[in-house]
Write a protein that holds these residues in place. Sequence first.
Motif, PDB file in Angstrom:
ATOM      1  N   SER A   1       0.738  -1.328  -0.025  1.00 13.48           N
ATOM      2  CA  SER A   1       0.021   0.016   0.039  1.00 13.48           C
ATOM      3  C   SER A   1       0.685   1.289   0.188  1.00 13.48           C
ATOM      4  N   GLY A   2       1.973   1.203   0.313  1.00 14.20           N
ATOM      5  CA  GLY A   2       2.712   2.448   0.510  1.00 14.20           C
ATOM      6  C   GLY A   2       2.540   3.055   1.868  1.00 14.20           C
ATOM      7  N   LYS A   3       1.320   3.421   2.200  1.00 14.50           N
ATOM      8  CA  LYS A   3       0.862   4.122   3.386  1.00 14.50           C
ATOM      9  C   LYS A   3       0.506   3.155   4.554  1.00 14.50           C
ATOM     10  N   GLY A   4       0.908   3.504   5.686  1.00 13.29           N
ATOM     11  CA  GLY A   4       0.800   2.543   6.540  1.00 13.29           C
ATOM     12  C   GLY A   4      -0.507   2.831   7.265  1.00 13.29           C
ATOM     13  N   GLY A   5      -1.269   1.873   7.655  1.00 10.12           N
ATOM     14  CA  GLY A   5      -2.320   1.896   8.464  1.00 10.12           C
ATOM     15  C   GLY A   5      -3.815   1.932   7.628  1.00 10.12           C
ATOM     16  N   VAL A   6      -3.516   1.467   6.374  1.00 13.74           N
ATOM     17  CA  VAL A   6      -4.605   1.348   5.579  1.00 13.74           C
ATOM     18  C   VAL A   6      -5.300  -0.008   5.522  1.00 13.74           C
ATOM     19  N   GLY A   7      -4.657  -0.692   6.158  1.00 14.61           N
ATOM     20  CA  GLY A   7      -5.412  -2.254   6.278  1.00 14.61           C
ATOM     21  C   GLY A   7      -4.890  -3.371   5.476  1.00 14.61           C
ATOM     22  N   LYS A   8      -3.378  -3.044   5.412  1.00 15.72           N
ATOM     23  CA  LYS A   8      -2.591  -3.951   4.577  1.00 15.72           C
ATOM     24  C   LYS A   8      -2.642  -5.419   5.244  1.00 15.72           C
ATOM     25  N   THR A   9      -2.120  -5.605   6.623  1.00 16.27           N
ATOM     26  CA  THR A   9      -2.312  -6.647   7.171  1.00 16.27           C
ATOM     27  C   THR A   9      -3.373  -7.461   7.376  1.00 16.27           C
ATOM     28  N   THR A  10      -4.667  -6.463   7.617  1.00 19.51           N
ATOM     29  CA  THR A  10      -6.039  -7.150   7.821  1.00 19.51           C
ATOM     30  C   THR A  10      -6.571  -7.746   6.451  1.00 19.51           C
ATOM     31  N   ALA A  11      -6.028  -7.060   5.192  1.00 19.72           N
ATOM     32  CA  ALA A  11      -6.416  -7.632   4.173  1.00 19.72           C
ATOM     33  C   ALA A  11      -5.746  -8.746   3.585  1.00 19.72           C
ATOM     34  N   SER A  12      -4.445  -8.869   4.029  1.00 22.96           N
ATOM     35  CA  SER A  12      -3.703 -10.207   4.076  1.00 22.96           C
ATOM     36  C   SER A  12      -4.123 -11.162   4.630  1.00 22.96           C
ATOM     37  N   ALA A  13      -4.444 -11.129   6.064  1.00 28.80           N
ATOM     38  CA  ALA A  13      -5.000 -12.068   6.550  1.00 28.80           C
ATOM     39  C   ALA A  13      -6.412 -12.616   6.040  1.00 28.80           C
ATOM     40  N   ASN A  14      -7.385 -11.687   5.740  1.00 24.51           N
ATOM     41  CA  ASN A  14      -8.677 -12.099   5.263  1.00 24.51           C
ATOM     42  C   ASN A  14      -8.430 -12.773   3.983  1.00 24.51           C
ATOM     43  N   ILE A  15      -7.593 -12.075   3.066  1.00 22.64           N
ATOM     44  CA  ILE A  15      -7.614 -12.809   1.787  1.00 22.64           C
ATOM     45  C   ILE A  15      -7.024 -14.155   1.966  1.00 22.64           C
TER      46      ILE A  15
END
Lengths: 270, 325, 86
Positions: free
Chosen positions: A10-24
Amino acid sequence: MSGRVIVVTSGKGGVGKTTASANIGVALANTGASVALVDMDIGLRNLDILMGLENRVVYNLVDVVEERCKLRQALVRDKRLPNLSLLPAAQTRDKTAVNAEQMKTLCQELRNLFEFVIVDSPAGIESGFQNAIAGAQEAVVICTPEMSAVRDADRIIGLLEARKEEIEQYRLVVNRIRPNMVRNADMMSVNDVLDILSVKLLGVVPEDEEIIISTNKGEPVAGTDNTRSGLAFRNIARRLRGEEVPLLDLDVPNGNWLNRIMTFLNPVKV
Amino acid sequence: MSKITIVSRGDQSLLIDIAGCSTFKEAIEQLSSTYLSAGQFWQEQLVDLNLGSLILNRPQAAQILALTNGIGAKPNQVFAKNAETINALKDLDIEVTKGNPPTVSSTTIKQEEATVVSNNKDIANSDPVKETSSVDQPASEVKQKESEDKKVKTKIEQVIVFDGEEQPKAGDEQSAQVKEADAATELETSQDSILMAAATANTTKTNKRTALYLKQTLRAGQAVSHNGDLIIVGDVNAGAEVVAEGDITIWGSLRGIAHAGIDGNTKAEIRALRLQPIQIRIASYIARSPDSSNSSLSASASAYTAETAKLVNGKIRIVHSTLEA
Amino acid sequence: MQILNWFFRLNDSDSARNTAKDRMQKMLVYDRLELPAGRLEVLEEELLAVVSRYFELDADTTHFDLQQTERKAALIANFRLLRAKC
């Protein structure tokens, strides 16, 4: 087997990368595919917490790269889905502990074991990000409808485009959209973001308090029914598998009669 | 992110690894806080410094060495990667070893030993009076059990059983442990055991190992490893890791990962004022916190209960620390 | 319905949503080209100087704009020419 390595960034932190990774990861595993989740945020690992696996981590990615253990030893199997495994990041090291070559080798090894390898990249565009994308053929760019997040996503897309030989395709997930705010013209819509970024859309995830609850429980929403964000992630997983799935209808009128009339007169485009 | 790591290796010297610091300022700040927190510990201590790829000019290198000398430590070897730093050190007549220092070898952990930890923090940390009323085992039976097992004078309050992926069954030998919590009566009768403890302490394995004393809270990403016993005055937060060849004693809360007896010493113990670890490892055994998040939340709100984790018959168990012999 | 729609979208142009979109689009042209601030203005002056060697211009109506489609940027320069210089 030659699996697909997909980096979530994502570039920016805190946009939900980790949440998205886990859920995907969970959603793909729910479709029956074998999935490895790789936490590349070395030094600031969090994926294990989101998956509720933090107490099972013994070895990590850096241990594998530095040959202190075998890959299979470091993979932590999910509590619920036997076909989902996590390769945790090291907590007491920093991102210089792994280089791009090592990451490529690791991804190759993972591709032989899993159909999908989802790599959670760290925020930023420096070495940590460069290493995270080193072994990937596809990218999922996460962005929220905020100016700072869109700008950073644009930067990331530029960097991904510059590596066309390796990254065959990249698609956007617009996270934390608030239909009510879009309708009242207080927030950019998904189409606004797509206009600006000129990029293919993979999915739209609504802002959802369930995400916070699921993080606290260590059970990603994609694994539970009846949450809108969970459904959004399951749709994303199906699209990753090549299915044609229409976008979620986020336009659920709620509240007073005025809102409903407004919705009727001015249907929101998200 | 780990900024500074102290590694105690097989030889006489301690390795201070500041390779995690990216600037001189950061290195100085981290070093001085580490040196200050450990106080007298550094007197006459042989110390190796790993500067990693830190770029230092001559005055900066001199300052770092002066800081190390100032607390009474004796710099032994200096490791550096950056050419400028190496030159600066050479100017100061310091022998530099290029590259990385040798690291401690860690024992392999048997993954198959990974186990379910089933303990009841709610009961363990709740009001003792309440607990006595909730104990279903008669006190007489408890006393009998204790007299049967004279080696373990500690009162077993929580039992951690690892039983593959399964929760222990009621009536199972492991889980049918004593849950007795009458602290008051235990204290009355404990005078003898304390004296005994003092007498036996001299002959225990601890007297040969050196201890590393650190007065500092370890935060996420920080790691300390030592080839003797490790004493930490402060908390070990989630995400931090403490590793020792001997015992680990924490005067504070243990919320991160602790690994005692890393060279395979099954007698090693881990004790803390409040044990809420994500994982405990002793020698090649691992116990992990229960999966349900509720118990850890309620435990954090409760009072301090000093506890010790040790291996008993090949299982990691958590026992009340106060009356240990 | 059209009228009602128009009514409800009346003040759209200065809504937070549209302001954000406009600002984003302008900002990203510069970002993608890695164009330092002020460089475009220098170019404008130089272009104006070159063109005015050949033409008399209506300087007030000249117009420069950076636009983009599909992540490709284009420089649009608009000169109102009065007559050619000999």
